[in-house]
Scaffold this motif. Structure first.
Motif, mmCIF file in Angstrom:
data_model
loop_
_atom_site.group_PDB
_atom_site.id
_atom_site.type_symbol
_atom_site.label_atom_id
_atom_site.label_comp_id
_atom_site.label_asym_id
_atom_site.label_seq_id
_atom_site.Cartn_x
_atom_site.Cartn_y
_atom_site.Cartn_z
ATOM 1 N N ALA A 100 0.817 -1.218 0.000
ATOM 2 C CA ALA A 100 0.000 0.000 0.000
ATOM 3 C C ALA A 100 0.853 1.272 0.000
ATOM 4 N N MET A 101 1.984 1.262 0.686
ATOM 5 C CA MET A 101 2.778 2.487 0.825
ATOM 6 C C MET A 101 3.348 2.997 -0.491
ATOM 7 N N PRO A 102 3.906 2.161 -1.362
ATOM 8 C CA PRO A 102 4.402 2.711 -2.632
ATOM 9 C C PRO A 102 3.316 3.420 -3.445
ATOM 10 N N LYS A 103 2.096 2.923 -3.396
ATOM 11 C CA LYS A 103 0.990 3.589 -4.105
ATOM 12 C C LYS A 103 0.746 4.977 -3.531
ATOM 13 N N MET A 104 0.770 5.070 -2.205
ATOM 14 C CA MET A 104 0.564 6.370 -1.567
ATOM 15 C C MET A 104 1.713 7.327 -1.900
ATOM 16 N N LEU A 105 2.945 6.834 -1.826
ATOM 17 C CA LEU A 105 4.092 7.700 -2.123
ATOM 18 C C LEU A 105 4.072 8.180 -3.562
ATOM 19 N N THR A 106 3.721 7.294 -4.487
ATOM 20 C CA THR A 106 3.613 7.707 -5.898
ATOM 21 C C THR A 106 2.581 8.811 -6.039
ATOM 22 N N GLU A 107 1.428 8.623 -5.415
ATOM 23 C CA GLU A 107 0.371 9.635 -5.460
ATOM 24 C C GLU A 107 0.859 10.961 -4.874
ATOM 25 N N LEU A 108 1.531 10.894 -3.744
ATOM 26 C CA LEU A 108 1.988 12.117 -3.080
ATOM 27 C C LEU A 108 3.067 12.844 -3.878
ATOM 28 N N TYR A 109 3.968 12.107 -4.517
ATOM 29 C CA TYR A 109 5.017 12.769 -5.304
ATOM 30 C C TYR A 109 4.496 13.306 -6.632
ATOM 31 N N THR A 110 3.449 12.699 -7.169
ATOM 32 C CA THR A 110 2.884 13.220 -8.420
ATOM 33 C C THR A 110 1.944 14.397 -8.171
ATOM 34 N N LYS A 111 1.586 14.621 -6.910
ATOM 35 C CA LYS A 111 0.714 15.745 -6.543
ATOM 36 C C LYS A 111 1.367 16.532 -5.400
ATOM 37 N N PRO A 112 2.402 17.303 -5.679
ATOM 38 C CA PRO A 112 3.124 18.004 -4.615
ATOM 39 C C PRO A 112 2.246 18.969 -3.818
ATOM 40 N N ALA A 119 -4.853 12.133 4.842
ATOM 41 C CA ALA A 119 -5.287 10.918 5.540
ATOM 42 C C ALA A 119 -6.800 10.726 5.468
ATOM 43 N N LYS A 120 -7.553 11.824 5.466
ATOM 44 C CA LYS A 120 -9.021 11.748 5.486
ATOM 45 C C LYS A 120 -9.656 11.801 4.101
ATOM 46 N N ASN A 121 -8.870 12.117 3.081
ATOM 47 C CA ASN A 121 -9.412 12.312 1.737
ATOM 48 C C ASN A 121 -9.930 10.999 1.157
ATOM 49 N N LYS A 122 -11.207 10.957 0.847
ATOM 50 C CA LYS A 122 -11.834 9.741 0.314
ATOM 51 C C LYS A 122 -11.322 9.371 -1.069
ATOM 52 N N ASP A 123 -10.709 10.330 -1.769
ATOM 53 C CA ASP A 123 -10.189 10.067 -3.111
ATOM 54 C C ASP A 123 -8.705 9.707 -3.112
ATOM 55 N N SER A 124 -8.083 9.688 -1.933
ATOM 56 C CA SER A 124 -6.650 9.377 -1.880
ATOM 57 C C SER A 124 -6.435 7.872 -1.737
ATOM 58 N N ALA A 125 -5.195 7.454 -1.920
ATOM 59 C CA ALA A 125 -4.848 6.032 -1.779
ATOM 60 C C ALA A 125 -4.812 5.607 -0.315
ATOM 61 N N HIS A 126 -4.720 6.552 0.608
ATOM 62 C CA HIS A 126 -4.598 6.205 2.023
ATOM 63 C C HIS A 126 -5.855 5.580 2.607
#
Length: 154
Positions: free
Chosen positions: A39-51, A82-89
């Protein structure tokens, strides 16, 4: 590049240090910890592509306990993510609670710290840019930045 001099990292304004990780309590329960690990690599990819989400940088270590140190621009951005329903978290958190919950096979943890000028210090010697030194401005630790107590004052 290895900086052989004594270096310190400086940040403009406030920031957040977020420690997060997991611990494999039952090494044979691969079906329990592998989804958490993936799960973490997906979140990190999302976070780095959306600074604009606020992640500045991270460092990661692997062992029985996996540790990530993340640097965020603000507490608000971290909580919003963390609370965003559209995020990978959120789906990852829900999947963990459904598949593992409190069964004990996989542990997860986090610690969050707010930092502002005068509340942190750091030193790097014979190191490449690392951690906060990769996140902020890396400068030579001399003059008013020579000692830990002086770096806290800056």
């Amino acid at each position: 590049m290895i900086y052989k001099d004594r270096m310190t990292a400086r940040m403009d304004g406030d920031f957040v240090v977020f420690l997060i990780g997991m611990r494999i309590n039952k090494p044979l329960a691969v079906h329990k910890y592998l989804p958490v690990l993936n799960a973490m690599p997906k979140m990190l990819t999302e976070l780095y592509t959306k600074p604009e989400l606020g992640l500045l940088h991270h460092e990661m270590w692997f062992s029985r306990t996996i540790i990530l140190v993340q640097y965020w621009r603000s507490m608000e951005q971290l909580i919003d993510y963390a609370k965003n329903k559209d995020s990978a978290h959120l789906p990852a958190w829900q999947a963990f609670n459904k598949a593992v919950g409190t069964a004990g096979s996989v542990g997860i943890w986090h610690e969050t710290y707010k930092a502002s000028p005068g509340t942190y210090e750091n030193l790097y010697v014979n190191m490449p840019a690392f951690g906060l030194g990769k996140t902020g401005l890396l400068v030579e630790a001399k003059g008013h930045l020579k000692s830990a107590s002086d770096r806290f004052k800056s």
